[in-house]
Scaffold this motif. Structure first.
Motif, short mmCIF file in Angstrom:
data_model
loop_
_atom_site.label_atom_id
_atom_site.label_comp_id
_atom_site.label_asym_id
_atom_site.label_seq_id
_atom_site.Cartn_x
_atom_site.Cartn_y
_atom_site.Cartn_z
N HIS A 144 -2.10 17.30 14.91
CA HIS A 144 -4.18 17.27 14.94
C HIS A 144 -4.24 19.20 15.02
O HIS A 144 -5.72 19.27 14.99
CB HIS A 144 -4.34 16.09 15.52
CG HIS A 144 -4.07 14.76 15.16
ND1 HIS A 144 -5.08 14.69 14.09
CD2 HIS A 144 -3.72 14.10 15.57
CE1 HIS A 144 -5.12 13.03 13.91
NE2 HIS A 144 -4.12 13.16 14.06
N LYS A 186 0.80 10.77 8.04
CA LYS A 186 1.67 12.16 9.18
C LYS A 186 3.51 11.38 9.68
O LYS A 186 4.08 11.84 9.47
CB LYS A 186 1.16 12.81 10.08
CG LYS A 186 0.21 13.46 9.70
CD LYS A 186 -0.71 14.98 10.59
CE LYS A 186 -1.10 13.54 11.70
NZ LYS A 186 -2.20 12.71 11.52
N SER A 187 3.21 10.33 10.64
CA SER A 187 4.13 9.59 11.47
C SER A 187 4.83 8.76 10.20
O SER A 187 6.29 9.12 10.33
CB SER A 187 3.29 8.44 12.86
OG SER A 187 2.77 9.05 13.35
N SER A 188 4.50 8.30 9.20
CA SER A 188 4.76 7.74 8.28
C SER A 188 6.39 8.52 7.60
O SER A 188 7.57 8.38 8.02
CB SER A 188 4.87 6.91 7.04
OG SER A 188 3.76 6.15 8.31
N ARG A 212 1.26 -0.93 0.29
CA ARG A 212 0.22 -0.29 0.20
C ARG A 212 1.12 1.27 0.18
O ARG A 212 1.27 1.36 0.50
CB ARG A 212 -1.25 -0.11 1.38
CG ARG A 212 -1.61 1.35 1.26
CD ARG A 212 -2.75 1.39 2.80
NE ARG A 212 -2.72 2.82 2.60
CZ ARG A 212 -3.33 3.43 3.62
NH1 ARG A 212 -3.60 2.46 4.92
NH2 ARG A 212 -3.79 4.54 3.68
N SER A 214 -6.30 11.09 10.93
CA SER A 214 -4.92 10.03 11.48
C SER A 214 -5.37 8.92 10.28
O SER A 214 -6.35 8.79 9.07
CB SER A 214 -6.37 9.82 11.94
OG SER A 214 -5.84 8.02 12.86
N GLY A 215 -4.08 8.45 9.82
CA GLY A 215 -3.96 7.17 8.90
C GLY A 215 -3.41 8.51 7.28
O GLY A 215 -3.36 7.37 6.74
N1 LIG Z 1 4.95 0.05 9.85
C1 LIG Z 1 3.41 -0.03 9.15
N2 LIG Z 1 3.27 -1.09 8.22
C2 LIG Z 1 1.79 -1.37 7.65
N3 LIG Z 1 0.91 -0.28 7.93
C3 LIG Z 1 1.93 1.05 8.95
C4 LIG Z 1 2.51 0.63 8.96
N4 LIG Z 1 3.06 2.10 10.05
C5 LIG Z 1 1.61 2.86 9.39
N5 LIG Z 1 1.07 1.99 8.52
C6 LIG Z 1 -0.25 2.53 8.20
O1 LIG Z 1 -0.31 3.38 7.23
C7 LIG Z 1 -0.64 4.65 7.38
C8 LIG Z 1 -0.22 5.79 7.40
O2 LIG Z 1 0.16 5.77 8.82
P1 LIG Z 1 0.43 7.24 9.72
O3 LIG Z 1 0.82 6.59 10.87
O4 LIG Z 1 1.61 7.38 9.29
O5 LIG Z 1 -0.79 7.89 10.03
P2 LIG Z 1 -0.91 8.89 10.57
O6 LIG Z 1 -1.51 10.27 9.52
O7 LIG Z 1 0.76 10.07 11.94
O8 LIG Z 1 -1.53 8.67 11.66
P3 LIG Z 1 -2.57 9.39 13.24
O9 LIG Z 1 -2.50 10.72 12.67
O10 LIG Z 1 -4.38 8.29 13.54
O11 LIG Z 1 -1.39 9.26 14.24
C9 LIG Z 1 -2.05 4.01 8.35
O12 LIG Z 1 -2.65 3.42 7.90
C10 LIG Z 1 -0.86 3.41 8.84
O13 LIG Z 1 -1.98 1.61 9.56
#
Ligand SMILES: Nc1ncnc2c1ncn2[C@@H]1O[C@H](COP(=O)(O)OP(=O)(O)OP(=O)(O)O)[C@@H](O)[C@H]1O
Length: 222
Positions: free
Chosen positions: A194, A39-41, A13, A35-36
């Motif tokens: 957020h 951002k953290s990625s 994905r 959320s999701g």
């Molecule tokens: N190590 C991983 N393996 C598989 N999927 C992942 C992994 N890390 C994150 N994801 C998926 O990637 C997508 C983005 O996640 P991420 O944590 O980067 O989002 P975010 O914007 O930081 O969310 P939040 O605001 O809830 O912290 C989500 O669908 C999450 O489930």
């Protein structure tokens, strides 16, 4: 810090794609997004902890994903540091120990590390000793986390939801502190949050917006 045409995949994905983001030295930027949205990625990719599927990420002129061995350790210990949502402090240690440990791991002599940690904590108005980290207020806790991120004098501080675990009374104070890092300590700051009010106060604000395939792209925040 320069991200150029960055894509991140988890498994099959694609989470984010086409990310162009430049953060000049001594500036702050914020990224919001539901959320999701990834951002953290993106922060983890800038840290070099998550691989990128395409593009480049450069910090201080070096490609983060081509760093190996001692260069990678140097990057993680001196160039970049992180403030986490919940501080991630070692609760059984005093504040000064929590801060000094980052400098000691980065190679500072113990005495100098403790002195620097005490000075930083005094600057931030948090008791350095004689109190367990466990009993600090939420605001104090995050100030210790900021001190720990700053003690190695990094070029870049990544702040992942730095105010996300705080009550309203501390949210603004910790937000102000994180945004003051470039002027007070010279590091640039990238905040993931957020909190739209916090994001608007950064020098530049962006939003990760998923397209109809669920792949997020970076846009200027509305
Ligand atoms: N190590 C991983 N393996 C598989 N999927 C992942 C992994 N890390 C994150 N994801 C998926 O990637 C997508 C983005 O996640 P991420 O944590 O980067 O989002 P975010 O914007 O930081 O969310 P939040 O605001 O809830 O912290 C989500 O669908 C999450 O489930």
């Amino acid at each position: 810090m320069h991200c150029s045409d960055v894509a991140i995949r988890h498994g099959r994905r694609t989470v984010v794609s086409g990310i162009d983001l430049s953060l000049e030295d001594g500036m702050s930027a914020a990224i919001t997004g539901r959320s999701g949205s990834g951002k953290s990625s993106l922060l983890s990719a800038i840290l070099g902890m998550v691989p990128i599927a395409s593009g480049t990420i450069e910090v201080d002129g070096k490609g983060v994903h081509s760093l190996r061995g001692a260069h990678r350790r140097e990057y993680l210990r001196h160039t970049v540091s992180v403030v986490f949502q919940h501080g991630e402090l070692l609760e059984e240690l005093e504040p000064v120990e929590n801060v000094a440990i980052a400098a000691i791991l980065a190679g500072s002599p113990r005495r100098a590390a403790f002195q620097e940690a005490e000075e930083l904590l005094e600057d931030l108005g948090v008791p350095a000793r004689g109190v367990s980290t466990q009993v600090l207020s939420g605001g104090e806790h995050q100030r210790v986390a900021v001190a720990r991120a700053l003690i190695t004098r990094p070029s870049l501080v990544l702040a992942d939801e730095p105010t996300g675990s705080l009550d309203a009374e501390f949210r603004e104070m910790v937000g102000d502190l994180v945004l003051s890092i470039p002027k007070r300590w010279g590091s640039s700051v990238l905040i993931v949050t957020h909190d739209d009010a916090l994001a608007r106060r950064a020098d530049a604000a962006f939003s990760l917006v998923p397209d109809h395939n669920g792949v997020a792209h970076l846009e200027p925040a509305p």
